[in-house]
Structure formats: C-alpha cells, structure tokens
Write an enzyme that holds these catalytic residues in place. Structure first.
Site, PDB file in Angstrom:
ATOM      1  N   SER A 162      -8.315  68.354  48.220  1.00  0.00           N
ATOM      2  CA  SER A 162      -8.151  68.731  46.651  1.00  0.00           C
ATOM      3  C   SER A 162      -9.578  69.559  46.513  1.00  0.00           C
ATOM      4  CB  SER A 162      -7.809  67.696  45.770  1.00  0.00           C
ATOM      5  OG  SER A 162      -7.790  68.397  44.474  1.00  0.00           O
TER       6      SER A 162
HETATM    7  C1  LIG Z   1      -6.743  73.664  45.029  1.00  0.00           C
HETATM    8  S1  LIG Z   1      -6.378  72.050  44.690  1.00  0.00           S
HETATM    9  C2  LIG Z   1      -5.759  72.578  42.936  1.00  0.00           C
HETATM   10  C3  LIG Z   1      -6.961  72.861  41.929  1.00  0.00           C
HETATM   11  C4  LIG Z   1      -6.663  72.492  40.742  1.00  0.00           C
HETATM   12  N1  LIG Z   1      -5.818  73.611  39.902  1.00  0.00           N
HETATM   13  C5  LIG Z   1      -7.912  72.330  39.990  1.00  0.00           C
HETATM   14  O1  LIG Z   1      -8.237  73.239  38.970  1.00  0.00           O
HETATM   15  O2  LIG Z   1      -8.625  71.628  40.104  1.00  0.00           O
HETATM   16  C6  LIG Z   1      -4.658  72.008  45.463  1.00  0.00           C
HETATM   17  C7  LIG Z   1      -4.130  70.760  44.748  1.00  0.00           C
HETATM   18  O3  LIG Z   1      -2.667  70.828  45.372  1.00  0.00           O
HETATM   19  C8  LIG Z   1      -2.247  69.523  45.506  1.00  0.00           C
HETATM   20  N2  LIG Z   1      -0.796  69.623  46.160  1.00  0.00           N
HETATM   21  C9  LIG Z   1      -0.809  69.815  47.514  1.00  0.00           C
HETATM   22  N3  LIG Z   1       0.592  69.588  47.971  1.00  0.00           N
HETATM   23  C10 LIG Z   1       1.169  69.513  46.691  1.00  0.00           C
HETATM   24  C11 LIG Z   1       2.543  69.580  46.500  1.00  0.00           C
HETATM   25  N4  LIG Z   1       3.633  69.494  47.406  1.00  0.00           N
HETATM   26  N5  LIG Z   1       2.840  69.341  45.159  1.00  0.00           N
HETATM   27  C12 LIG Z   1       2.003  69.378  44.127  1.00  0.00           C
HETATM   28  N6  LIG Z   1       0.693  69.268  44.289  1.00  0.00           N
HETATM   29  C13 LIG Z   1       0.492  69.360  45.669  1.00  0.00           C
HETATM   30  C14 LIG Z   1      -3.290  68.871  46.216  1.00  0.00           C
HETATM   31  O4  LIG Z   1      -3.310  67.636  46.057  1.00  0.00           O
HETATM   32  C15 LIG Z   1      -4.673  69.523  45.452  1.00  0.00           C
HETATM   33  O5  LIG Z   1      -5.048  68.728  44.215  1.00  0.00           O
END
Ligand SMILES: C[S@@+](CC[C@H](N)C(=O)[O-])C[C@H]1O[C@@H](n2cnc3c(N)ncnc32)[C@H](O)[C@@H]1O
Length: 380
Positions: A88
C-alpha cells in the site's frame, strides 16, 4: 514538480504543490485545485518509505525532509507484507490529480473508490463531492481501520468498507463513477452492472490509466490518459502479496545465465510505450528496466507462469545483447519486438491515442485513434 527542493509550512508546501500541478496542466478545474489545496496529505501519511537515488529511506513526521517529501511528486510506501513487498502507498500526486480530473465534473456525482490505502485520495473525493457521496473500499482491514480513524479526525466521513473491490460494491450502486487506485489486469465485468447510465470508470491497466464511459449499448469505452503509471496490483485477499508487483524478485534475473545472442533493435527500445502495449497484450508478463553495476540500463521481461525470461542490454546505436531462457512457446523478446515495430510504424503514438472498449461480455478491445481504427482483442 520540484517542491521537495523548497521548504516552508505544510500549508505553504501544499499550496506550492497545487500551483505546480496547475501550471503543469494536470489540475485543471477549480474544484479539484481547491481539494488539493485543502486536504493535508501529511495527516494520512505519518510514516512512509520512499525510493530515491539513495535507495529506500523511511521518514516519520518530524524527521528532516519529511514535509518536503510529503509534498513532492512521490509515491509514499505505507505498508509492506511480511516479505517486505510494498502492498500500500499514497500514489504520486500528479497521477492522483490526472485520474481525479477524469471523474465527472458535477457536484452530484457518487463515487466508489477501490483501494482506500491511507485515505488521502478518499479525503480529496470527500472535499470535492461531499463525504455522503463517497464509498471507499480496501481489501485490507488494518488499512480500512487506520484510514477510517484518519478520515474521521480530519472531518471526512465517507462509507468505508473492507472487501474485494474487484467485486464492486452493490449496496451503494449505481455509482456515477468507479475509480480504482490498485492495478487491474482487466476491468471486472461486474462493475458495468453497478454503474449509473453514462457512468465513468477510471482505472489502471498495466501501465495505462483508462478513462472510460458507459454507453447505451452496455459497453464501456474511452481513451487512456496521457500519464502512464503502474499501481500495486489488486490482491485477492489481505494475506496475498500483490501479484506481479515486486521488482525485487525480477532483479534476481540480473545475473541469470541463459542463451546469449546479439540482436538488432528497431526504434527506441527504452521508450515506455512498447511496455504500455505489452501491459495490455501480454499482461501475464512482468517487465522492468534496471541499472546494472556498470551504470547501464538493462531491460528484463519475465513470464512467471512458465519461468521464461529475457534480459536485453543495449549497446551501440542499434545493437543489444540478449540473454533469455524458458520454453519455446514464450519468446518474450520476440513478442516485444513485434510491439516495438508496430508502435514505431504507427508514428510513436502516446498513450492518449489508444483507447479501450469493454463489451458487456467482458471482452476488452484496445484500439488506436478510434474504435474503428486498428484494434487488438486482448487476451482474457
Ligand atoms: C496504491 S494503494 C491506494 C492508495 C490510496 N488511494 C491512497 O490515497 O492512499 C492500493 C491499495 O489497493 C488496495 N487493494 C489491493 N487489492 C485490492 C482489492 N482487491 N480490493 C480493494 N482494495 C485493494 C491495497 O490494499 C492498497 O491499499
């Protein structure tokens, strides 16, 4: 953006970041400018690691350079799995701004965000549309718990759900827009049924940022944004490592021995666009460019399912050393060469000349310039 070189209060730095994004043409509408100038990124990122010329550094609130890094155009890694793989982060502000600007420009829009992470992007959505119109979803309960607390203390109360965003979120459907801040191999078909008529999807596929609209025939259609980015890939459960997201793994191929040949390279193999095309057409492969001990850039492609790999080190104007191994049916460099040639002959188009149609049955078709132009049906 060069905000990291300047110092000042959080408000000053936030204002400068907003001004830079505006001057660069990424932030275009007053409502998004206001949101970026208002929401404190530092509140959502009290500790993180960044990757820069000095390697990985961890910064905490109060550390020298902390605020300047928060307001630089940098991805801030905020969570790793037990193997140290980043799972993340708070995305680069420039990429966030480009994606948010692609959402509907009306105050009444309801938005589902996939990938709550730190909650910063959710806070920007709340500042723009009002918290009651926003639902945000992350697969990781520890992240949704922490984000809920931070969002609430900052005064934002969107709906925050723990769950797999690839299934969308029915209770709040239909959504005016779905924005995914984790990478996806394909747009989940179930999202189409959860969109309001004319609804929007903004999502990362491979290295592209697709901005698609729902049409009367039931399909999603639109172009890629000019910016390119690869997000952490969607996980299937909180315990999963992000599939295909670990450049550290692929770095193990730097010294690997395989078959060696010398190849001629057509066009600019270092250009990012063939990688964009490969991310669409060969989404079962991973590729990165790394700088070797001798300071030269090396391109690595890996097909994890078969173990096939290719390592290409350019030398001279048109030559390259190619090392590769794996089953004959995955000639990774041969596949890439086809894409480089096609892109070169099309006149080096950027990402925004490509578009995508997602049919109601889930078939994805990539096209150049228009849906009637050259097109490629993407493998499922
Ligand atoms: C790049 S980060 C997101 C950044 C966030 N929007 C922010 O402002 O901090 C990607 C996120 O997607 C989540 N993620 C990964 N697979 C996912 C899924 N199948 N459904 C929902 N979230 C997911 C991860 O846990 C991670 O927190």
């Amino acid at each position: 953006m060069t905000v990291a070189e300047t110092t000042g209060s959080a408000e000053d730095l936030r204002r400068r970041m907003t001004t830079c994004l505006t001057h660069e043409g990424v932030l275009r509408t007053p409502a998004w400018r206001e949101a970026f100038a208002t929401v404190p990124r530092e509140h959502f990122t009290p500790a993180f690691s960044v990757h820069d010329a000095e390697g990985f550094r961890t910064l905490r609130a109060g550390d020298p350079g902390y605020l300047e890094t928060v307001y630089s155009d940098t991805s801030l890694i905020t969570r790793r799995d037990k193997n140290g793989v980043a799972i993340s982060s708070s995305t680069r502000p420039r990429v966030m701004a480009a994606m948010l600007e692609a959402l509907p420009d009306r105050d009444t829009a309801t938005v589902l965000e996939i990938g709550t992470g730190t909650g910063y992007n959710a806070a920007l959505l709340c500042a723009r549309y009002g918290a009651e119109k926003i639902a945000t979803l992350d697969i990781d309960p520890e992240l949704t718990t922490a984000a809920r607390e931070r969002l609430h203390t900052a005064g934002y109360t969107p709906t925050i759900v723990t769950g797999d965003g690839t299934r969308g979120h029915t209770p709040r459907a239909p959504h005016s827009a779905i924005i995914a801040t984790c990478g996806l191999p394909r747009i989940p078909a179930v999202w189409l049924s959860q969109l309001a008529p004319g609804g929007t999807v903004v999502a990362n596929l491979g290295y592209g940022l697709a901005s698609l609209n729902h049409h009367d025939d039931g399909s999603l259609r639109g172009r890629f944004l000019p910016e390119m980015a690869a997000f952490m890939t969607a996980r299937h459960s909180p315990e999963d490592s992000a599939p295909n997201a670990c450049p550290e793994d692929i770095a193990g191929l730097m010294p690997a021995r395989g078959r060696t040949t010398t190849v001629q390279v057509a066009g600019d193999v270092t250009a990012p666009m063939p990688r964009f095309l490969s991310g669409m057409l060969h989404h079962d492969t991973i590729d990165v460019s790394l700088v070797g001990d001798d300071g030269r850039t090396v391109h690595l492609i890996q097909h994890p399912a078969s173990g096939a790999w290719a390592r290409m080190a350019p030398h001279g104007a048109h030559g390259a050393r190619l090392d590769h191994d794996g089953p004959e049916h995955r000639n990774l460099w041969g596949e890439r060469l086809v894409l480089i040639k096609a892109w070169f002959h099309a006149g080096h188009p950027g990402p925004d000349r490509y578009g995508l149609t997602v049919a109601p049955n889930g078939t994805h078709t990539l096209w150049l310039d228009s849906p009637d132009g050259p097109s490629w049906v993407l493998p499922a």
